[in-house]
Design a protein around this motif. Sequence first.
Motif, mmCIF file in Angstrom:
data_model
loop_
_atom_site.group_PDB
_atom_site.id
_atom_site.type_symbol
_atom_site.label_atom_id
_atom_site.label_comp_id
_atom_site.label_asym_id
_atom_site.label_seq_id
_atom_site.Cartn_x
_atom_site.Cartn_y
_atom_site.Cartn_z
ATOM 1 N N ASN A 31 0.873 -1.173 0.000
ATOM 2 C CA ASN A 31 0.000 0.000 0.000
ATOM 3 C C ASN A 31 0.908 1.221 0.000
ATOM 4 N N GLN A 33 0.293 5.489 -0.455
ATOM 5 C CA GLN A 33 -0.637 6.580 -0.713
ATOM 6 C C GLN A 33 0.112 7.915 -0.648
ATOM 7 N N PHE A 35 -0.652 12.014 0.015
ATOM 8 C CA PHE A 35 -1.623 12.928 0.586
ATOM 9 C C PHE A 35 -1.117 14.353 0.454
ATOM 10 N N TYR A 48 -3.723 6.425 -4.497
ATOM 11 C CA TYR A 48 -3.416 5.109 -3.938
ATOM 12 C C TYR A 48 -2.630 4.406 -5.038
ATOM 13 N N PHE A 86 2.594 14.277 1.799
ATOM 14 C CA PHE A 86 3.050 13.095 2.515
ATOM 15 C C PHE A 86 2.932 11.853 1.654
ATOM 16 N N LYS A 90 2.421 0.845 3.660
ATOM 17 C CA LYS A 90 2.147 -0.267 4.567
ATOM 18 C C LYS A 90 2.933 -1.470 4.083
ATOM 19 N N GLY A 98 3.341 -6.712 10.875
ATOM 20 C CA GLY A 98 3.339 -5.425 11.556
ATOM 21 C C GLY A 98 1.947 -4.855 11.613
ATOM 22 N N ALA A 99 1.835 -3.654 12.123
ATOM 23 C CA ALA A 99 0.529 -3.030 12.286
ATOM 24 C C ALA A 99 -0.137 -2.795 10.940
ATOM 25 N N ASP A 100 -1.446 -2.709 10.988
ATOM 26 C CA ASP A 100 -2.218 -2.538 9.762
ATOM 27 C C ASP A 100 -2.172 -1.111 9.239
ATOM 28 N N GLY A 101 -1.738 -0.171 10.072
ATOM 29 C CA GLY A 101 -1.785 1.228 9.683
ATOM 30 C C GLY A 101 -0.670 1.630 8.735
ATOM 31 N N LEU A 102 -0.720 2.864 8.307
ATOM 32 C CA LEU A 102 0.265 3.427 7.405
ATOM 33 C C LEU A 102 1.449 3.997 8.172
ATOM 34 N N PHE A 104 4.155 6.936 7.761
ATOM 35 C CA PHE A 104 4.298 8.177 7.015
ATOM 36 C C PHE A 104 5.740 8.646 6.972
ATOM 37 N N GLY A 105 6.103 9.305 5.857
ATOM 38 C CA GLY A 105 7.320 10.077 5.816
ATOM 39 C C GLY A 105 7.100 11.416 6.510
ATOM 40 N N LYS A 106 8.160 12.220 6.568
ATOM 41 C CA LYS A 106 8.052 13.514 7.244
ATOM 42 C C LYS A 106 7.490 14.594 6.344
#
Lengths: 114, 113
Positions: A31, A33, A35, A48, A86, A90, A98-102, A104-106
């Motif tokens: 995944n 994305q 933003f 996406y 951003f 995933k 690991g966790a299901d969440g994303l 992020f870069g800075k």
Amino acid sequence: GIQVEQSPPDLILQEGANSTLRCNFSDSVNNLQWFHQNPWGQLINLFYIPSGTKQNGRLSATTVATERYSLLYISSSQTTDSGVYFCAVKLGPYSGGGADGLTFGKGTHLIIQP
Amino acid sequence: DADVTQTPRNRITKTGKRIMLECSQTKGHDRMYWYRQDPGLGLQLIYYSFDVKDINKGEISDGYSVSRQAQAKFSLSLESAIPNQTALYFCARILAKKADTQYFGPGTRLTVL
């Protein structure tokens, strides 16, 4: 965990200019994305794009999953393009879970001057 | 995204107070998430939930708890707020059961004095 690096961290352009934002990631992902966070803090979905190329108006994105990077292109910049961009990823199923969440870069802080 | 509602939008509180941030989404989809954003940084995952009975910790869950009261509601609590929890908090959901795109609410700006 996975590392996400975005470049450049800051970018100032004149209206009408084109720009390329880069996102490098350290492991295989399923995944990815892009933003745009506007000056009011809202996060707006742009793409996406875990692989391949997509275009939406003046924006386009390309992800080369095998080389672990993604690019966001903005053409004919407008002042409303200002804000922070951003990249978020995933981990893929073969990268230790690991966790299901994303993750992020800075971000890249983009300022478009009139 | 208009389908994700967060309340309150802004909150100022004092150290030691208990705070609840609420998130609602209208589609009734399974997966929901809470993130925090510190100034100048990207978002970090606090908790996520696949459904009412399946809640999981993210990378920065210490000092937070969550409740999935219904499929459409996912609340984040700070049991005893501290100043370094001052941040912008986002709730997110996926768009559809088989999709993986996350859509974010408008955010809650929390200040702990």
